[in-house]
Design a protein around this motif. Structure first.
Motif, PDB file in Angstrom:
ATOM      1  N   ASP A   1       0.932  -1.127   0.122  1.00 55.82           N
ATOM      2  CA  ASP A   1       0.072  -0.066  -0.015  1.00 55.82           C
ATOM      3  C   ASP A   1       0.896   1.292  -0.058  1.00 55.82           C
ATOM      4  OD1 ASP A   1      -3.001  -0.820   0.403  1.00 55.82           O
ATOM      5  OD2 ASP A   1      -1.730  -2.105   1.720  1.00 55.82           O
ATOM      6  N   PRO A   2       1.484   1.552  -1.145  1.00 60.36           N
ATOM      7  CA  PRO A   2       2.620   2.666  -1.141  1.00 60.36           C
ATOM      8  C   PRO A   2       1.888   3.957  -0.709  1.00 60.36           C
ATOM      9  CG  PRO A   2       2.098   1.881  -3.331  1.00 60.36           C
ATOM     10  CD  PRO A   2       1.407   1.016  -2.372  1.00 60.36           C
ATOM     11  N   ILE A   3       0.734   4.253  -0.999  1.00 63.24           N
ATOM     12  CA  ILE A   3      -0.034   5.467  -0.595  1.00 63.24           C
ATOM     13  C   ILE A   3      -1.251   4.880   0.070  1.00 63.24           C
ATOM     14  CG2 ILE A   3      -1.048   7.719  -1.048  1.00 63.24           C
ATOM     15  CD1 ILE A   3       0.525   7.719  -3.665  1.00 63.24           C
ATOM     16  N   PRO A   4      -1.268   4.614   1.456  1.00 63.89           N
ATOM     17  CA  PRO A   4      -2.416   3.992   2.056  1.00 63.89           C
ATOM     18  C   PRO A   4      -3.515   4.780   1.850  1.00 63.89           C
ATOM     19  CG  PRO A   4      -0.489   4.145   3.559  1.00 63.89           C
ATOM     20  CD  PRO A   4      -0.209   5.094   2.295  1.00 63.89           C
ATOM     21  N   ASN A   5      -4.966   4.005   1.533  1.00 58.16           N
ATOM     22  CA  ASN A   5      -6.032   4.618   1.153  1.00 58.16           C
ATOM     23  C   ASN A   5      -6.170   5.239  -0.206  1.00 58.16           C
ATOM     24  OD1 ASN A   5      -7.389   3.354   3.469  1.00 58.16           O
ATOM     25  ND2 ASN A   5      -6.713   5.004   4.747  1.00 58.16           N
ATOM     26  N   ARG A   6      -5.084   5.124  -0.921  1.00 60.12           N
ATOM     27  CA  ARG A   6      -5.003   6.134  -1.979  1.00 60.12           C
ATOM     28  C   ARG A   6      -4.513   4.853  -3.449  1.00 60.12           C
ATOM     29  NH1 ARG A   6      -7.273  10.808  -3.316  1.00 60.12           N
ATOM     30  NH2 ARG A   6      -7.103  12.116  -1.532  1.00 60.12           N
ATOM     31  N   LEU A   7      -3.635   3.969  -2.884  1.00 61.51           N
ATOM     32  CA  LEU A   7      -2.852   3.157  -3.818  1.00 61.51           C
ATOM     33  C   LEU A   7      -2.582   1.824  -3.340  1.00 61.51           C
ATOM     34  CD1 LEU A   7      -2.020   2.802  -6.857  1.00 61.51           C
ATOM     35  CD2 LEU A   7       0.182   3.798  -6.259  1.00 61.51           C
ATOM     36  N   ARG A   8      -2.936   0.811  -3.977  1.00 61.95           N
ATOM     37  CA  ARG A   8      -2.531  -0.365  -3.537  1.00 61.95           C
ATOM     38  C   ARG A   8      -2.220  -1.201  -4.847  1.00 61.95           C
ATOM     39  NH1 ARG A   8      -6.676  -4.251  -0.200  1.00 61.95           N
ATOM     40  NH2 ARG A   8      -5.776  -2.791   1.509  1.00 61.95           N
ATOM     41  N   ILE A   9      -0.962  -2.148  -4.680  1.00 59.61           N
ATOM     42  CA  ILE A   9      -0.311  -2.807  -5.785  1.00 59.61           C
ATOM     43  C   ILE A   9       0.007  -4.072  -5.093  1.00 59.61           C
ATOM     44  CG2 ILE A   9       1.211  -2.853  -7.686  1.00 59.61           C
ATOM     45  CD1 ILE A   9       1.578   0.089  -7.390  1.00 59.61           C
ATOM     46  N   ASN A  10      -0.535  -5.344  -5.683  1.00 60.56           N
ATOM     47  CA  ASN A  10      -0.122  -6.443  -5.506  1.00 60.56           C
ATOM     48  C   ASN A  10       0.426  -7.109  -6.433  1.00 60.56           C
ATOM     49  OD1 ASN A  10      -0.790  -6.036  -2.532  1.00 60.56           O
ATOM     50  ND2 ASN A  10      -3.007  -6.952  -2.690  1.00 60.56           N
ATOM     51  N   GLY A  11       1.082  -8.119  -6.404  1.00 62.16           N
ATOM     52  CA  GLY A  11       1.569  -8.998  -7.599  1.00 62.16           C
ATOM     53  C   GLY A  11       2.441 -10.175  -7.387  1.00 62.16           C
ATOM     54  N   ALA A  12       2.230 -11.154  -8.329  1.00 62.77           N
ATOM     55  CA  ALA A  12       2.970 -12.402  -8.076  1.00 62.77           C
ATOM     56  C   ALA A  12       3.342 -13.100  -9.468  1.00 62.77           C
ATOM     57  CB  ALA A  12       2.229 -13.602  -7.189  1.00 62.77           C
ATOM     58  N   ALA A  13       4.733 -13.843  -9.264  1.00 58.16           N
ATOM     59  CA  ALA A  13       5.015 -14.663 -10.608  1.00 58.16           C
ATOM     60  C   ALA A  13       5.177 -16.032 -10.043  1.00 58.16           C
ATOM     61  CB  ALA A  13       6.426 -13.839 -10.930  1.00 58.16           C
ATOM     62  N   PHE A  14       4.973 -17.022 -11.080  1.00 61.84           N
ATOM     63  CA  PHE A  14       4.874 -18.219 -10.608  1.00 61.84           C
ATOM     64  C   PHE A  14       5.520 -19.159 -11.783  1.00 61.84           C
ATOM     65  CE2 PHE A  14       0.928 -17.094 -12.814  1.00 61.84           C
ATOM     66  CZ  PHE A  14       0.755 -18.198 -13.977  1.00 61.84           C
ATOM     67  N   TYR A  15       5.811 -20.460 -11.515  1.00 65.40           N
ATOM     68  CA  TYR A  15       6.329 -21.483 -12.390  1.00 65.40           C
ATOM     69  C   TYR A  15       5.786 -22.708 -11.899  1.00 65.40           C
ATOM     70  CZ  TYR A  15       9.224 -24.835 -14.718  1.00 65.40           C
ATOM     71  OH  TYR A  15       9.561 -25.699 -15.724  1.00 65.40           O
ATOM     72  N   ASN A  16       5.119 -23.378 -12.850  1.00 63.17           N
ATOM     73  CA  ASN A  16       4.697 -24.703 -12.389  1.00 63.17           C
ATOM     74  C   ASN A  16       5.386 -25.788 -13.455  1.00 63.17           C
ATOM     75  OD1 ASN A  16       2.439 -23.671 -10.918  1.00 63.17           O
ATOM     76  ND2 ASN A  16       1.344 -22.969 -12.668  1.00 63.17           N
ATOM     77  N   ASP A  17       5.769 -26.815 -12.477  1.00 65.37           N
ATOM     78  CA  ASP A  17       6.557 -28.242 -13.126  1.00 65.37           C
ATOM     79  C   ASP A  17       5.548 -29.213 -12.902  1.00 65.37           C
ATOM     80  OD1 ASP A  17       8.201 -29.957 -14.149  1.00 65.37           O
ATOM     81  OD2 ASP A  17       9.618 -29.815 -12.448  1.00 65.37           O
ATOM     82  N   TYR A  18       4.883 -29.448 -13.971  1.00 67.85           N
ATOM     83  CA  TYR A  18       3.977 -30.835 -14.020  1.00 67.85           C
ATOM     84  C   TYR A  18       4.197 -32.140 -14.478  1.00 67.85           C
ATOM     85  CZ  TYR A  18      -0.106 -27.529 -13.670  1.00 67.85           C
ATOM     86  OH  TYR A  18      -0.903 -26.508 -13.309  1.00 67.85           O
ATOM     87  N   HIS A  19       3.885 -33.013 -13.770  1.00 72.56           N
ATOM     88  CA  HIS A  19       4.344 -34.545 -13.945  1.00 72.56           C
ATOM     89  C   HIS A  19       2.768 -35.178 -14.254  1.00 72.56           C
ATOM     90  CE1 HIS A  19       8.445 -34.561 -13.574  1.00 72.56           C
ATOM     91  NE2 HIS A  19       8.322 -33.437 -12.640  1.00 72.56           N
ATOM     92  N   ASN A  20       2.787 -35.827 -15.371  1.00 75.52           N
ATOM     93  CA  ASN A  20       1.259 -36.636 -15.669  1.00 75.52           C
ATOM     94  C   ASN A  20       0.147 -35.618 -15.273  1.00 75.52           C
ATOM     95  OD1 ASN A  20       2.282 -39.170 -16.211  1.00 75.52           O
ATOM     96  ND2 ASN A  20       2.563 -39.467 -13.815  1.00 75.52           N
ATOM     97  N   GLN A  21       0.342 -34.437 -16.087  1.00 73.87           N
ATOM     98  CA  GLN A  21      -0.849 -33.468 -16.036  1.00 73.87           C
ATOM     99  C   GLN A  21      -1.947 -33.915 -16.880  1.00 73.87           C
ATOM    100  OE1 GLN A  21       0.120 -29.598 -18.111  1.00 73.87           O
ATOM    101  NE2 GLN A  21      -1.944 -28.902 -17.586  1.00 73.87           N
ATOM    102  N   GLN A  22      -3.071 -33.903 -16.197  1.00 74.66           N
ATOM    103  CA  GLN A  22      -4.563 -34.558 -16.606  1.00 74.66           C
ATOM    104  C   GLN A  22      -5.134 -33.624 -17.776  1.00 74.66           C
ATOM    105  OE1 GLN A  22      -6.784 -35.238 -13.062  1.00 74.66           O
ATOM    106  NE2 GLN A  22      -5.200 -36.780 -12.129  1.00 74.66           N
ATOM    107  N   ILE A  23      -5.200 -34.158 -18.920  1.00 71.42           N
ATOM    108  CA  ILE A  23      -5.789 -33.518 -19.744  1.00 71.42           C
ATOM    109  C   ILE A  23      -6.912 -34.148 -20.759  1.00 71.42           C
ATOM    110  CG2 ILE A  23      -4.024 -33.850 -21.329  1.00 71.42           C
ATOM    111  CD1 ILE A  23      -3.810 -30.868 -22.408  1.00 71.42           C
TER     112      ILE A  23
END
Length: 759
Positions: free
Chosen positions: A544-566
């Motif tokens: 919340d860089p400017i409380p009650n004025r600006l909120r920024i949330n973020g995430a990055a991800f990587y998924n390593d699958y085995h036997n992905q059901q499709i």
């Protein structure tokens, strides 16, 4: 001050609604359980006392406590669900990043894709990669939630592997929905929504005390009309809703440490469904009907109606009944709180779809399902959130029983078939799991946590019979599969300042295998697909860089699958290609997502969600359906064209955007006017592995708008709104049953008005 519960708004005579921080007991449902154990540091807790805060303006940055929780969850208030008109699970993709929820052939059944994790379970007899919960009760078959999204308290969408703190293990994440709780004082409310195409949605509730320590809440809804498709052959109308649902809650508090809640619900859904538009003829030479975007063709032969026991002239639609009950008991022993959640849910479904999207009988389908699910969860958790050490241990038991019958009319699919047929089977499933999670807050506001889950799953399919009427009957021996797996999570977070946090976590998710049971012609089609596992790496921040004025949330991800059901393809000799859930031995996906909430000027409020993802198969041998169909069209012979989709994109939309902007204008001291647009963009999506051309849904952009008038004192509000205001023609999903490839069209422009009042 007055509390307006139905729309989760508190108002003062001077301005718009104020908020609770946190919610007062008995007024709102408690927040969804977090998938990570981060707690605010002691200094932060001291700055946020457990009091009701009344201000002269609505608090637009909701769930401030969640800013100290290391996760990428999207948390949505009941007020926002109402303002965006979200009354079904599918509507959640309008308010969460990297989320796709698609109807199966235009029906009430849905498939989830979260961060690209999901699969198309057209038989609806397997556990999905993204689980849906209502009030802590898991619904392993998402269709059972039909008609339950009313009188809501909020929603949480959590991506990534889950299950070490509550519920069941899964690979894609969960959707946690909260319904409004009984209140200690008397309240009642109603909503009426009327829109284009004679669409009507009505909702009401009453809540209050019955005796000392005993409160109740009774709510219900109806949905009628809204059908926007017509049949050019006879002018018939299609798509009207016809649904009603009830929910009741009893809450008993014998003392300050114990809460017992008994809930029950019932839904009757006889709604018509959206029918597909044929895009390309895959088999045969007959011309496809030329249809406008709001037109559709369908037809049912009297012989097929007699076979399924439904009236002649039946339109594509549902004939579904759902009911269930759950008992939630919680007792605070002081150092720890014990919670027990018992639930039983059933479905009785009759569903007719015209999957050739023409008036011919080339793939008319009727599905009849009887199923029930029992779940029991028991967990013990630390009671004091301010303690450095937080922990949870628990166990989960789940059992389901299902009987399905599929009926198909292929009479006009000649010379390949030309008959009616049915497939019936039974499914028994049982699982047990044990889980635990622990976290510890170190000096300098650094928190470490770890969780572990073990699950044992057994399931079997039995008594499968495939009947060609006037021809052969095939009986297949039963198959079974078992899984015994571990899942878990470790992570670290750092609360750098009161308004900024970083976190990193690594999670392993597990989902059991299952069966495909549809158009079964060979015993090999009943071979179970394997369990799916994923190792997920995630790094994120909340600020919340400017409380009650600006909120920024973020995430990055990587998924390593085995036997992905499709959903893959098999070729049945002298029959044709058929869909079958299978495993991609190795695959991966990666991306990022975020949310920006801003109040750049005093009366302007903006929310923007964004998601970007990519995924590729590293090893996925299967039949190439497009090439196999093309070979048959050229030579008149079925020949499997095998392929390995190594390096091929998984096909999920790469870019998703959704958001809204609202200007809040006071009108004197007693009234206010809120107005603004909302929007959604979804990139193109491949509906089959490696799909190009018509096998890929085009991207689309939708724009909406609303104007809400409300008194500042208030117990009511009136809204005018428009959905898909540009009347864009777009496709929600697509698929192939037999001879044609079809798109399921999205809804056209709807203009409506909504009035809600609460006392």
């Amino acid at each position: 001050m007055s509390l307006v519960l139905g729309v989760c708004v508190i108002t003062t005579a001077a301005a718009h609604a104020a908020t609770l921080r946190p919610a007062a007991p008995g007024k709102h449902a408690r927040p969804a359980p977090s998938q990570s154990p981060q707690k605010p540091p002691r200094a932060t807790l001291a700055a946020k006392p457990e009091t009701v805060e009344v201000t002269a303006q609505r608090r637009d940055f909701s769930y401030p406590e969640a800013q100290h929780t290391p996760d990428a969850s999207t948390r949505v208030t009941a007020d926002r669900l109402l303002s965006r008109g979200i009354v079904t699970l599918r509507g959640l993709e309008y308010i969460a990043p990297n989320l796709t929820i698609q109807s199966i052939n235009g029906t009430a059944s849905t498939n989830f894709y979260l961060r690209g994790v999901g699969f198309n379970d057209f038989t609806q007899n397997n556990m999905g990669p993204v689980l849906t919960y209502f009030d802590d009760v898991p619904f392993i078959y998402s269709g059972m939630t039909d008609g339950m999204m009313f009188d809501m308290a909020g929603a949480t969408v959590t991506p990534g592997p889950v299950g070490t703190k509550h519920g069941m293990s899964d690979t894609g994440g969960e959707v946690m929905l909260r319904t409004a709780d009984p209140t200690d004082t008397w309240h009642a409310g109603a909503k009426q929504d009327i829109a284009s195409y004679a669409r009507s949605r009505s909702e009401a509730y009453v809540s209050g005390p019955l005796a000392k320590g005993l409160t109740f809440r009774l709510s219900g809804q109806t949905q009628q009309g809204g059908g926007w498709q017509t049949n050019p052959l006879n002018g018939d109308h299609l798509g009207d809703a016809d649904l009603w649902a009830l929910r009741g809650k009893l809450r008993y508090r014998p003392d300050s440490h114990t809460t017992i809640t008994l809930s029950g619900h019932f839904t009757q859904d006889d709604s018509q469904v959206v029918t597909g538009i044929p895009i390309d003829r895959l088999i045969g030479t007959a011309a496809l009907p030329k249809l406008a975007w709001q037109q559709a063709e369908w037809g049912m032969r009297p012989q097929f109606a007699r076979l399924i026991g439904r009236p002649a002239g039946l339109k594509p639609g549902e004939h579904n009944q759902y009911w269930g009950a759950d008992l939630n008991i919680s007792h605070d022993f002081g150092p720890a709180t014990l919670t027990s959640i018992s639930a039983f849910n059933t479905e009785r479904r009759g569903e007719y779809t015209d999957q050739d999207a023409t008036a011919q009988s080339q793939a008319d389908t009727y599905r009849d399902i009887d199923s029930n699910v029992f779940t029991q969860e028991l967990r013990l958790s630390s009671s004091h959130s301010e303690d450095r050490l937080q922990w949870t241990v628990g166990a989960m038991y789940e059992r389901s029983r299902m009987h399905q019958r599929f009926f198909f009319d292929y009479t006009d699919y000649v010379p390949a078939r030309g008959y009616m047929m049915s497939t019936t089977f039974g499914l028994n499933q049982e699982s047990t799991s044990e889980f635990g999670n622990i976290s510890y807050r170190l000096p300098h506001n650094i928190t470490l946590w770890a969780g572990l889950l073990h699950e044992l799953d057994d399931r079997s399919i039995s008594n499968l019979q495939s009947v060609i009427y006037g021809g052969s009957t095939r009986n297949f021996h039963g198959e079974s599969t078992a899984a015994n797996q571990f899942a878990g999570q470790i992570g670290i977070s750092w609360q750098m300042t009161q308004n900024a946090m970083l976190y990193y976590k690594m999670s392993k998710g597990f989902k059991p295998g299952g069966f495909t049971a549809n158009n079964t012609q060979l015993q090999a089609q009943l071979d179970p697909f394997k369990p799916e596992t994923v190792l997920t790496y995630e790094v994120g921040f909340k600020s919340d860089p400017i409380p009650n004025r600006l909120r920024i949330n973020g995430a990055a991800f990587y998924n390593d699958y085995h036997n992905q059901q499709i959903l893959g393809t098999v070729l049945i000799p002298n029959y044709g290609p058929d869909s079958e859930i299978t495993n991609a031995p190795k695959s991966e996906s990666w991306g990022f997502e975020g949310t920006i909430e801003a109040r750049p000027v005093e009366r302007l409020f903006i929310t923007q969600n964004f998601g970007w993802q990519r995924g590729t198969f590293q090893n996925f041998p299967t039949v190439n359906r497009a090439k196999t169909n093309a070979y048959y069209a050229a030579h008149g012979i079925w020949r499997a064209i095998n392929d390995n989709f190594s390096g091929v994109d998984m096909g999920q939309p790469k870019l998703t955007l959704n958001g809204s902007a609202e200007w809040r204008q006071p009108l004197g001291h007693h009234y206010g006017l809120d107005f603004g647009p909302d929007w959604l963009y979804r990139g193109s999506q491949a509906m089959t592995p490696g799909g190009t051309g018509f096998y890929r849904l085009p991207p689309y952009f939708l724009l909406g708008a609303h104007v809400t008038f409300r008194p500042a004192s208030s117990h009511w509000q009136a809204t005018l709104y428009a959905q898909n205001i540009l009347n864009r023609h777009y496709s929600e999903s697509g698929g192939q049953a037999t001879t044609v490839y079809m798109y399921i069209p999205g809804t056209p422009r709807f203009i409506g008005a909504r009035l809600s009042c609460d006392f």
